[in-house]
Scaffold this motif. Structure first.
Motif, PDB file in Angstrom:
ATOM      1  N   UNK A  19       0.834  -1.209   0.000  1.00  0.00           N
ATOM      2  CA  UNK A  19       0.000   0.000   0.000  1.00  0.00           C
ATOM      3  C   UNK A  19       0.864   1.253   0.000  1.00  0.00           C
ATOM      4  N   UNK A  20       1.962   1.207   0.735  1.00  0.00           N
ATOM      5  CA  UNK A  20       2.867   2.356   0.794  1.00  0.00           C
ATOM      6  C   UNK A  20       3.413   2.703  -0.590  1.00  0.00           C
ATOM      7  N   UNK A  21       3.639   1.684  -1.419  1.00  0.00           N
ATOM      8  CA  UNK A  21       4.158   1.917  -2.771  1.00  0.00           C
ATOM      9  C   UNK A  21       3.161   2.698  -3.631  1.00  0.00           C
ATOM     10  N   UNK A  22       1.885   2.516  -3.352  1.00  0.00           N
ATOM     11  CA  UNK A  22       0.837   3.196  -4.120  1.00  0.00           C
ATOM     12  C   UNK A  22       0.369   4.496  -3.458  1.00  0.00           C
ATOM     13  N   UNK A  23       0.958   4.829  -2.321  1.00  0.00           N
ATOM     14  CA  UNK A  23       0.550   6.045  -1.629  1.00  0.00           C
ATOM     15  C   UNK A  23      -0.696   5.886  -0.785  1.00  0.00           C
ATOM     16  N   UNK A  24      -1.064   4.632  -0.470  1.00  0.00           N
ATOM     17  CA  UNK A  24      -2.209   4.363   0.396  1.00  0.00           C
ATOM     18  C   UNK A  24      -1.759   4.254   1.855  1.00  0.00           C
ATOM     19  N   UNK A  25      -2.660   4.572   2.758  1.00  0.00           N
ATOM     20  CA  UNK A  25      -2.463   4.254   4.165  1.00  0.00           C
ATOM     21  C   UNK A  25      -3.350   3.059   4.500  1.00  0.00           C
ATOM     22  N   UNK A  26      -3.030   2.377   5.593  1.00  0.00           N
ATOM     23  CA  UNK A  26      -3.772   1.167   5.974  1.00  0.00           C
ATOM     24  C   UNK A  26      -4.224   1.268   7.421  1.00  0.00           C
ATOM     25  N   UNK A  27      -5.507   1.002   7.648  1.00  0.00           N
ATOM     26  CA  UNK A  27      -6.053   0.869   8.990  1.00  0.00           C
ATOM     27  C   UNK A  27      -6.554  -0.566   9.144  1.00  0.00           C
TER      28      UNK A  27
END
Length: 364
Positions: free
Chosen positions: A93-101
């Protein structure tokens, strides 16, 4: 003090002589509260006169604050398998600029349904289920039309969303066939409560039974050790699977089980099984063999060395994020065709020191 340009509910409250909370409830049309028509008209007239505007932009901001976020719905965080998945999801997710909850339901259907309803109010990048959801499939299917959704693991029937699958009948068969090759004709399948919604547990047991059928062994040679929900619910979530395996196998040993091998429904359960066997004075694999599923990092530790099934947890987490990214990048494309992606990883048997050939002892 300079004059404020923006009219607030406090200004209207001062102007009308009412409390700010009353003004807020009237202007937001709060349900289950009642005011006289005269009071309502008074507040609305004051709002119009003062030039009050509802904070539409703030509301929109709240709704879209998670627009670059993936929500991971997990059954339990103490199981290393789910930790592996969450780590791989977060890295990709970090590679795509997403955050994760991540949220944990502890396999409580009401909790899961609460999260589903709550998340439907937000603009999300995606939702990932780390287990077969127990909520009404129709409701989850409906949500998947507006939010990219992926399930990891055995996919529930009737689902219309993307998946990174594992057919748990396959690893069940592989373990059964392997134990038979070692001479184990009597096996116990040790599991948390086996309910209709627990597809993975059901499929692993079914695969084990299929291996015995294929080699013409009586299915009665497979003993199912599963606790009642009332018993299992008394365990704390952080060690429920371990204690379940420990207590079920302790009883089986005390009752002189015919089984020469135990298969835990996952590695955490298998750890409990191993502890029960050694605490009762037996040796692994000299007296009993033990297998698990998931191949979590602890399983490979020399002191444990558990025979188990590898089914690519790290890769599955990354693939789930890839699917979400593809769906989001194609949202605004020309094609409006709705498609469902399905990926499946083949299980692999990891043989370690917890299994060996059965002793020549009477099993019948």
């Amino acid at each position: 003090m300079g004059k404020r340009n923006k009219v607030t509910t406090r200004d209207i409250a001062e102007y009308t002589g009412l409390s700010q909370s009353s003004v807020s409830m009237i202007l937001s049309s709060k349900p289950h509260v009642s005011f006289s028509k005269e009071t309502i008209d008074k507040v609305k007239a004051a709002a119009k006169e003062l030039g009050y505007k509802k904070p539409e932009k703030n509301t929109l901001k709240k709704a879209s604050v998670l627009s670059k976020t993936i929500i991971v719905i997990c059954p339990i965080l103490s199981n290393g398998y789910y930790s592996m998945l969450i780590h791989s999801i977060t890295e990709r997710a970090r590679e795509y600029g997403y955050t994760v909850f991540s949220v944990s339901t502890i396999r409580d259907v009401s909790q899961e349904e609460y999260y589903i309803k709550m998340l439907s109010n937000f603009d999300l990048s995606g939702i990932i289920f780390l287990y077969p959801p127990s909520s009404k499939i129709s409701e989850i299917n409906a949500l998947s039309k507006s939010v990219p959704m992926v399930s990891i693991g055995d996919k529930p029937g009737g689902s219309r969303f993307d998946s990174v699958e594992l057919d748990s009948k396959k690893p069940g068969f592989i373990l059964g066939e392997y134990l038979i090759s070692l001479g184990h004709t009597h096996v116990s399948f040790v599991s948390a409560p086996i309910k209709q919604k627990e597809i993975g547990r059901l499929h692993r047991l079914e695969g084990l039974k299929n291996s015995f059928k294929a080699y013409n062994f009586d299915l009665n040679n497979i003993e199912v050790l599963s606790s009642k929900f009332s018993t299992y619910s008394r365990y704390t979530p952080d060690n429920s699977e371990y204690l379940n395996g420990y207590n079920l196998v302790s009883k089986a040993l005390e009752n002189h089980t015919k089984s020469t091998a135990f298969v835990g429904n996952n590695d955490m359960t298998a750890f409990g099984i191993m502890s029960a066997i050694t605490d009762h004075g037996y040796k692994i694999p000299g007296d009993y063999s033990v297998c698990g599923f998931d191949n979590i990092p602890l399983s490979g530790m020399p002191q444990i060395s558990l025979t188990t099934i590898e089914h690519a947890a790290a890769f599955k987490g990354k693939e789930a994020v890839d699917i979400i990214y593809k769906k989001n990048t194609q949202k605004d494309g020309i094609s409006k065709h709705h498609y469902i992606m399905r990926l499946e990883y083949e299980p692999e048997l990891i043989v370690r020191n917890s299994t060996g050939k059965t002793k020549n002892r009477e099993c019948f």
